[in-house]
Structures are given as C-alpha cells and as structure tokens.
Scaffold this active site. Structure first.
Site, PDB file in Angstrom:
ATOM      1  CB  THR A   1       2.631   6.713   9.710  1.00 37.67           C
ATOM      2  OG1 THR A   1       3.503   5.600   9.870  1.00 37.67           O
ATOM      3  CG2 THR A   1       3.367   7.817   8.965  1.00 37.67           C
ATOM      4  CD  GLU A   2      -3.821   5.508  11.062  1.00 35.79           C
ATOM      5  OE1 GLU A   2      -4.814   4.811  10.838  1.00 35.79           O
ATOM      6  OE2 GLU A   2      -3.859   6.733  11.234  1.00 35.79           O
ATOM      7  CG  ASN A   3       1.824   2.814   8.112  1.00 30.98           C
ATOM      8  OD1 ASN A   3       2.008   3.942   8.567  1.00 30.98           O
ATOM      9  ND2 ASN A   3       2.325   2.434   6.952  1.00 30.98           N
ATOM     10  N   GLY A   4       3.097   2.496  11.709  1.00 33.23           N
ATOM     11  CA  GLY A   4       4.324   2.112  12.387  1.00 33.23           C
ATOM     12  C   GLY A   4       5.601   2.765  11.926  1.00 33.23           C
TER      13      GLY A   4
ATOM     14  CB  SER B   1       1.886   2.689  15.627  1.00 37.78           C
ATOM     15  OG  SER B   1       1.539   3.905  15.011  1.00 37.78           O
TER      16      SER B   1
END
Length: 223
Positions: free
Chosen positions: A57-60, A99
């Site tokens: 996920t791009e939020n880490g 990320s």
C-alpha cells in the site's frame, strides 16, 4: 470494427466482487501487487490464502491482508483508501517515501487501478474528469502507472449515461501514457497490445453488441 474468432458470452454482467475475483485469479503466485483506491481494494478479499501474493500500500504497508471486519478492525491499520485492513504474517510498515520508492523503482509486478477512461493505446485517465467542479485526486496513481511492471484497470465499461470508458483517445487529463496492459469490466475483459484491443472474454453481452457500442476496433480471442 474488425473481428476474428468470437468467444462465447457468459450469461450476465459481472458485479464488482465478481470482477475482483476474476482479477485475483489472474495474479501470479508470489507477485508483489498494489491495489488502487476504490473498487480495486476488493481484490484483496478474493486472493486465496496460499496465493503467496504480497500486497503493498502506498501509505506504507507490505503484506496487507483482506479487509478487517468486526473485532479485527484496528483504526491504525488501514490501506491507502482509509479502509481498515488485516495484516498477514511478516507484514512490515515504513515511511511514505520508502513506499513511493518501491512504486517508482519498478519493484511492483502489478498494480490494479480504477479509471475514468482508458484509450485503445493503453493511455490512462483516472484522476480528474476536467469538470470545473470536480475535485482532482491523483494520489499515487501516476507513480504506480509508470512504476509497476503491469497495470490492470478495474472499471465499469460504460458510465451511467451509457458513454464508453474504453475510447479511441482519452479526453480527460492523463495519468499515464501507454501504461495499461489489461482492462477488467462488468461486460468484458480486454487485452491492450501493440496490435490493438483484444477481447479475452465477455459477460452478458454478445460480440456484435460489444462491437456496436464501442468506437474502438476489436479482435476476439477464442473461447
């Protein structure tokens, strides 16, 4: 419009969970995958426990599990769309910058994104309709579109007023050029290749009906 052999049409259009299950079944074992905000996140709920797929996920977060339900909900554990999710064994957490470095560095095998429009050449428009009152929301889509090795799009084939979303050329602001490999919709699955658009499978629509409703030349794979 051009056609070759014609596949058999399944009886009814697909619902969003049906599309998600179809995509999940096409993701190779052990792939590293990012699921875009919105309907693509449903793919996580349809991956078999033994798929070996690692969700990013791009939020880490790495090795995200399916959506969380009931007592499993942890407000600090969400995907990029703020939906509560579970974690699988070995899950890891990291800074947004790390990320995005994974996304931009070619470390993702597949990303699944929603779209407003996809062109026959594989151009993607999914962050803004260009309307004066629309709120643009690009997020990490541009990074994913150019960074992932393959881009799958999950969308309905037509808008509510019947306008096609698979088009000869995008009229909305672009997210990425020539980046889409496959489009999964409620009525058909399309492969976008240098040779043109191939219909891999149809759902609740005949090849003739599909050809008549799209302004994109189509070829049809065998059933």
């Amino acid at each position: 419009m051009t056609t070759t052999t014609r596949p058999t049409s399944d009886r009814a259009p697909l619902g969003k969970h049906d599309i998600a299950a179809l995509i999940a079944a096409d993701i190779p074992h052990g792939a590293f995958v990012n699921l875009g905000i919105g309907q693509p996140t449903l793919v996580a709920d349809h991956l078999p426990a033994d798929s070996g797929v690692v969700l990013h996920t791009e939020n880490g977060m790495l090795n995200m599990g399916p959506a969380a339900q009931g007592d499993a909900i942890d407000p600090d554990l969400t995907n990029a769309g703020k939906v509560p999710v579970t974690e699988l064994p070995g899950a890891a957490y990291f800074h947004h910058a790390d990320s995005f470095a994974m996304m931009r560095g070619g470390h993702l095998d597949i990303c699944v994104l929603g779209a407003f429009q996809v062109s026959a050449a594989g151009d993607l428009a999914n962050w803004h309709t260009g309307a004066p009152d629309a709120i643009p929301a690009v997020g990490g889509a541009m990074d994913l579109a150019i960074g992932a090795k393959k881009v799958f799009v999950m969308m309905t084939l037509f808008t509510k007023d019947g306008t096609p979303k698979l088009v000869p050329e995008c009229t909305y602001p672009l997210t990425g050029l020539g980046c889409v490999d496959r489009v999964y919709t409620d009525l058909a699955v399309f492969d976008l290749t240098p040779q043109g658009v191939t219909v891999a499978r149809t759902f609740g629509i005949t090849p003739d009906e599909l050809t008549a409703r799209l302004d994109v030349p189509l070829t049809f794979s065998g059933s």
